[in-house]
Write an enzyme that holds these catalytic residues in place. Structure first.
Site, mmCIF file in Angstrom:
data_model
loop_
_atom_site.group_PDB
_atom_site.id
_atom_site.type_symbol
_atom_site.label_atom_id
_atom_site.label_comp_id
_atom_site.label_asym_id
_atom_site.label_seq_id
_atom_site.Cartn_x
_atom_site.Cartn_y
_atom_site.Cartn_z
ATOM 1 N N PHE A 7 6.737 -0.768 -4.255
ATOM 2 C CA PHE A 7 6.975 -0.531 -5.581
ATOM 3 C C PHE A 7 5.602 0.575 -6.030
ATOM 4 C CE2 PHE A 7 5.762 -1.671 -10.131
ATOM 5 C CZ PHE A 7 6.914 -1.480 -10.738
ATOM 6 N N GLY A 8 6.397 1.809 -6.577
ATOM 7 C CA GLY A 8 5.116 2.741 -7.330
ATOM 8 C C GLY A 8 5.228 2.572 -8.694
ATOM 9 N N TYR A 9 4.142 2.427 -9.338
ATOM 10 C CA TYR A 9 3.909 2.290 -10.781
ATOM 11 C C TYR A 9 2.954 3.518 -11.344
ATOM 12 C CZ TYR A 9 -0.379 0.122 -9.006
ATOM 13 O OH TYR A 9 -1.500 -0.148 -8.432
ATOM 14 N N GLY A 10 2.615 4.267 -10.555
ATOM 15 C CA GLY A 10 1.595 5.552 -10.774
ATOM 16 C C GLY A 10 1.696 6.709 -10.127
ATOM 17 N N SER A 11 0.883 7.196 -9.216
ATOM 18 C CA SER A 11 1.025 8.148 -8.389
ATOM 19 C C SER A 11 2.047 8.143 -7.516
ATOM 20 C CB SER A 11 -0.209 8.766 -7.747
ATOM 21 O OG SER A 11 -0.956 7.819 -7.087
ATOM 22 N N GLU A 84 -4.319 3.673 -0.269
ATOM 23 C CA GLU A 84 -4.648 3.022 -1.358
ATOM 24 C C GLU A 84 -5.738 1.911 -1.065
ATOM 25 O OE1 GLU A 84 -3.063 3.318 -4.133
ATOM 26 O OE2 GLU A 84 -1.695 4.649 -3.324
#
Length: 178
Positions: A7-11, A84
């Protein structure tokens, strides 16, 4: 070995950096996107910290889910951990996510949650303080301004309006700090 969902929510939405088989709009409930992490590496330094997004407790978050083929699972996780977890400010967690492609699919996705106990956890800062930090910071991956503006642009392109980030983007484009 099974497939992996991330799940990606930013970069990760606009620069995943790994091979994927499918990219689908998705939502996670129980966490929200927030500029709540001091960046000492990618978008700031210890002397001039920037702010980056974290997936923080409470609310809901729209983003993107990436499906990774089983053969790429280990390499993808290794890449994400290196990217990350430089300072271990995120907790790698698996969360339920809903795919927003009208398929009705529910998945389990790897997410990087903000560690509220970590010294880099900024918590909820005022918009003024966020603008002050973002305007002054740059790190190994570029300016903090570019990070915020790219994120807002990609969110808008995906049909996601984040009111707080949009207000911050408008403020930093005008160079405003109160």
């Amino acid at each position: 070995m099974s497939e992996l969902w991330v799940f990606g929510y930013g970069s990760l939405m606009w620069q995943p950096g790994f091979d994927f088989a499918e990219r689908v709009p998705a939502a996670v409930v129980g966490a929200h996107r927030a500029l709540c992490i001091y960046s000492f590496h990618h978008r700031g330094t210890i002397e001039r910290p920037g702010l980056v997004l974290g997936l923080d407790e409470g609310g809901a978050c729209q983003g993107v889910a990436y499906r990774v083929e089983p053969a790429q699972r280990n390499a993808t996780l290794a890449y994400l951990r290196e990217r990350e977890q430089i300072t271990a400010v995120y907790v790698e967690a698996t969360k339920p996510a809903s795919l927003l492609d009208r398929s009705g699919r529910e998945i389990e996705a790897v997410c990087y949650m903000a560690d509220r106990k970590h010294p880099q956890y900024a918590g909820r800062l005022s918009l003024d303080r966020q603008a002050e930090l973002v305007l002054a910071a740059a790190g190994l991956s570029g300016t903090n301004i570019d990070y915020v503006l790219n994120t807002v642009r990609h969110l808008e392109e995906a049909g996601v309006h984040d009111t707080t980030l949009a207000a911050l983007a408008a403020r930093i484009m005008r160079g405003e700090v109160s």
